[in-house]
Design a protein around this motif. Structure first.
Motif, mmCIF file in Angstrom:
data_model
loop_
_atom_site.group_PDB
_atom_site.id
_atom_site.type_symbol
_atom_site.label_atom_id
_atom_site.label_comp_id
_atom_site.label_asym_id
_atom_site.label_seq_id
_atom_site.Cartn_x
_atom_site.Cartn_y
_atom_site.Cartn_z
ATOM 1 N N ILE A 55 -31.360 -43.843 -31.217
ATOM 2 C CA ILE A 55 -30.396 -44.300 -30.208
ATOM 3 C C ILE A 55 -29.162 -43.410 -30.309
ATOM 4 O O ILE A 55 -28.576 -43.260 -31.389
ATOM 5 N N TYR A 56 -28.742 -42.825 -29.186
ATOM 6 C CA TYR A 56 -27.614 -41.886 -29.224
ATOM 7 C C TYR A 56 -27.020 -41.761 -27.825
ATOM 8 O O TYR A 56 -27.345 -42.532 -26.915
ATOM 9 N N SER A 57 -26.152 -40.773 -27.623
ATOM 10 C CA SER A 57 -25.633 -40.469 -26.292
ATOM 11 C C SER A 57 -25.336 -38.979 -26.201
ATOM 12 O O SER A 57 -25.303 -38.270 -27.226
ATOM 13 N N THR A 58 -25.115 -38.495 -24.979
ATOM 14 C CA THR A 58 -24.863 -37.074 -24.740
ATOM 15 C C THR A 58 -23.727 -36.912 -23.731
ATOM 16 O O THR A 58 -23.354 -37.857 -23.025
ATOM 17 N N ASP A 59 -23.214 -35.680 -23.653
ATOM 18 C CA ASP A 59 -22.210 -35.380 -22.628
ATOM 19 C C ASP A 59 -22.820 -35.525 -21.234
ATOM 20 O O ASP A 59 -22.162 -35.985 -20.295
ATOM 21 N N GLU A 60 -24.072 -35.133 -21.109
ATOM 22 C CA GLU A 60 -24.739 -35.221 -19.811
ATOM 23 C C GLU A 60 -24.862 -36.677 -19.359
ATOM 24 O O GLU A 60 -24.735 -36.988 -18.168
ATOM 25 N N ALA A 61 -25.092 -37.577 -20.321
ATOM 26 C CA ALA A 61 -25.201 -39.001 -19.991
ATOM 27 C C ALA A 61 -23.829 -39.655 -19.864
ATOM 28 O O ALA A 61 -23.744 -40.852 -19.567
ATOM 29 N N LYS A 62 -22.762 -38.904 -20.134
ATOM 30 C CA LYS A 62 -21.381 -39.393 -20.012
ATOM 31 C C LYS A 62 -21.119 -40.627 -20.870
ATOM 32 O O LYS A 62 -20.461 -41.570 -20.450
ATOM 33 N N GLY A 63 -21.705 -40.609 -22.084
ATOM 34 C CA GLY A 63 -21.451 -41.694 -23.022
ATOM 35 C C GLY A 63 -22.379 -42.875 -22.907
ATOM 36 O O GLY A 63 -22.243 -43.827 -23.687
ATOM 37 N N ALA A 64 -23.312 -42.872 -21.973
ATOM 38 C CA ALA A 64 -24.278 -43.972 -21.849
ATOM 39 C C ALA A 64 -25.341 -43.842 -22.943
ATOM 40 O O ALA A 64 -25.631 -42.746 -23.422
ATOM 41 N N ILE A 65 -25.918 -44.972 -23.323
ATOM 42 C CA ILE A 65 -26.938 -44.958 -24.377
ATOM 43 C C ILE A 65 -28.183 -44.233 -23.892
ATOM 44 O O ILE A 65 -28.675 -44.457 -22.779
ATOM 45 N N VAL A 66 -28.692 -43.341 -24.760
ATOM 46 C CA VAL A 66 -29.943 -42.631 -24.517
ATOM 47 C C VAL A 66 -30.920 -43.042 -25.616
ATOM 48 O O VAL A 66 -30.545 -43.109 -26.793
ATOM 49 N N LEU A 67 -32.171 -43.332 -25.230
ATOM 50 C CA LEU A 67 -33.226 -43.691 -26.177
ATOM 51 C C LEU A 67 -34.278 -42.593 -26.194
ATOM 52 O O LEU A 67 -34.657 -42.078 -25.135
ATOM 53 N N SER A 68 -34.766 -42.266 -27.401
ATOM 54 C CA SER A 68 -35.881 -41.321 -27.508
ATOM 55 C C SER A 68 -36.884 -41.859 -28.511
ATOM 56 O O SER A 68 -36.509 -42.311 -29.597
ATOM 57 N N LYS A 69 -38.145 -41.799 -28.146
ATOM 58 C CA LYS A 69 -39.239 -42.157 -29.061
ATOM 59 C C LYS A 69 -39.583 -40.913 -29.870
ATOM 60 O O LYS A 69 -39.741 -39.827 -29.326
ATOM 61 N N LEU A 70 -39.671 -41.069 -31.215
ATOM 62 C CA LEU A 70 -39.896 -39.927 -32.100
ATOM 63 C C LEU A 70 -41.273 -39.982 -32.734
ATOM 64 O O LEU A 70 -41.801 -41.058 -33.039
#
Length: 504
Positions: free
Chosen positions: A391-406
């Motif tokens: 669970i993280y965020s990026t500049d592209e997402a403008k601070g919204a939560i991003v989920l990635s399955k690893l």
């Protein structure tokens, strides 16, 4: 008036008349007022000068005898004056030499004097530069002392507040211990009897020696028998024996397993492996205190009783420091974020080796997109029934939560979702059955599970499921799919929450 006739002398043609006149004046005492000069050839044809001088004392000429006496006197006077003249000339010559010497000395002295003054001036400039440098050093040292004083005063103030807080906690804990003793709290079993033969203890622990112990917690709110309900076969329960996924509908009251007694345990992370591999079991517990700048120690407990009493069976020292409270254990490996980086690391606990590293593309780190409580919680690992998540965020997402399955083996990103939930507006997050849940506050006693994002449908919705922050500083909340519980770290306290899922 009578006149004297001086003896006549013959001069060569090279002697000017003026010089003769001057010489005569010196010889005859220049005090005479009148004189007469005549020249005529003598009988031999030579030029002859004759002059007469009026006597300043005699009004008439003396007799012949007197004249001769006067002449002799004049000759003596002339001889005396000639000697005086020679002495005067000698003195004049000495004076000229002295003047010449003085002129030479005056010509040489200005240069020597100037050189001496230049040297003295150079010495004074050097001393001035040294004094200025010393002044600057003293000013810098004084400024540094003022800064150090300010820092020390702030630290003193912080430590005083911390001391007061710990004193209040100690008093509260003492009261709670007294209350539990009055209530005849059941005693835990002797740790030595709990350790099976052939256990993986790296050393024999002397339970009476603090040098080989963590600080022991004395507050135990409930016995292990109530926390870990056992099935008839003696194994820990898992769901109701089924995978039983569903939507979160209820979170129970927190149950405290143990309390850290030093400030390093203000916040941290503790966990069990929902997919344990040999030599680990469902009871094996890990704990990391995350207060500090070089976090490397991972405490390992073979038995739950050891964890509750504070006796680790092993202490791992990570090859790289970790950051935040987002670590998890899954399938025998510890997954964590490397300090001050966007790198996720897989550390195999049994072999104590790093098996994989992976940078999360574009992920914020070290305070760019943390949860609302801070703690550099930019990258948060999670585990659910389907596997490993980040669970993280990026500049592209403008601070919204991003989920990635690893992929748990090589940490490759298998699939990514971007939500509409701002990461810094929530206190923490966890994943159950592929759905992300967030908690509204880390400090409010009556918080809520306020958002849910379903990765299956890509739809988010608001929730109002009550969530209790008993100690008012929850810095870590994770889901254990094997035990169907939430694990949390709340202001030095390691707690669990029972949950209820709706049937699908």
């Amino acid at each position: 008036m009578r006149f004297f006739y001086a003896r006549c002398y013959s001069f060569g043609p090279e002697m000017p008349a003026v010089q003769l006149l001057l010489l005569a004046c010196l010889v005859w005492d220049v005090g005479a007022r009148t004189a007469q000069l005549r020249k005529a050839n003598d009988r031999n044809g030579r030029c002859q000068y004759t002059f007469s001088v009026a006597s300043p004392n005699e009004s008439s000429c003396p007799e012949q005898g007197q004249a001769m006496s006067v002449i002799h006197n004049l000759q003596r006077d002339s001889s005396t004056q000639r000697l005086d003249l020679e002495a005067t000339k000698a003195r004049l010559s000495s004076l000229e030499n002295l003047i010449h010497q003085l002129s030479l000395d005056q010509a040489a002295k200005p240069q020597e004097t100037q050189d001496g003054l230049q040297k003295e001036l150079g010495t004074l400039k050097q001393e001035r530069d040294q004094l200025e440098a010393q002044t600057r050093e003293l000013e810098t040292a004084y400024s540094n002392l003022l800064q150090d004083k300010s820092v020390l005063e702030e630290e003193k103030k912080r430590l005083r507040q911390e001391n007061e807080h710990l004193a209040r906690r100690l008093e509260s804990s003492s009261q709670e211990v007294a209350r539990l003793r009055r209530g005849q709290c059941p005693q835990t079993r002797d740790t030595a009897r709990d350790v099976p033969l052939g256990s993986r203890e790296v050393s024999t622990w002397n339970l009476d020696t603090l040098a080989f112990q963590e600080l022991k917690s004395e507050l135990t709110e409930v016995p292990a028998s109530r926390i870990l309900k056992e099935s008839p076969s003696g194994h820990l329960r898992s769901g109701e024996g089924t995978n039983g996924c569903g939507e979160l509908v209820w979170v129970g009251e927190p149950l405290t397993l143990r309390t850290a007694e030093t400030i390093t345990g203000k916040y941290g992370v503790w966990m069990r492996d929902p997919k344990p591999t040999y030599p680990y079991t469902q009871e094996t517990t890990w704990r990391i205190d995350t207060v500090g700048t070089d976090i490397r120690q991972v405490f390992e407990y073979d038995l739950i009783s050891q964890f509750m009493q504070g006796y680790p069976s092993k202490i791992h020292v990570l090859p790289r420091p970790l950051e935040s409270t987002g670590a998890v254990v899954y399938a025998g490996s510890l997954y964590f974020q490397g300090a001050e980086s966007k790198t996720v690391i897989r550390y195999e606990l049994n072999t104590e080796t790093v098996k994989a590293e992976k940078e999360i593309p574009g992920a914020g780190y070290h305070g760019q997109f943390p949860y609302s409580w801070g703690g550099y919680t930019d990258i948060d690992m999670a585990v659910d029934e389907s596997g490993l998540w980040v669970i993280y965020s990026t500049d592209e997402a403008k601070g919204a939560i991003v989920l990635s399955k690893l992929n748990p083996e090589n940490l490759e990103l298998e699939q990514t979702w971007e939500t509409n939930i701002r990461k810094q507006s929530v206190a923490n997050a966890f994943i159950i059955c592929g759905t992300l849940y967030t908690v509204s506050s880390y400090s409010s006693a009556d918080a809520t599970v306020n958002f849910a994002y379903d990765t299956g449908t890509g739809i988010s919705k608001t929730l109002t499921i009550p969530f209790k922050n008993r100690y008012k500083y929850s810095s870590m909340i994770d889901y254990n799919p094997l035990e169907k519980k939430l694990f949390a770290w709340d202001n030095l306290n390691m707690v669990t929450y029972d949950i209820r899922l709706s049937k699908m």
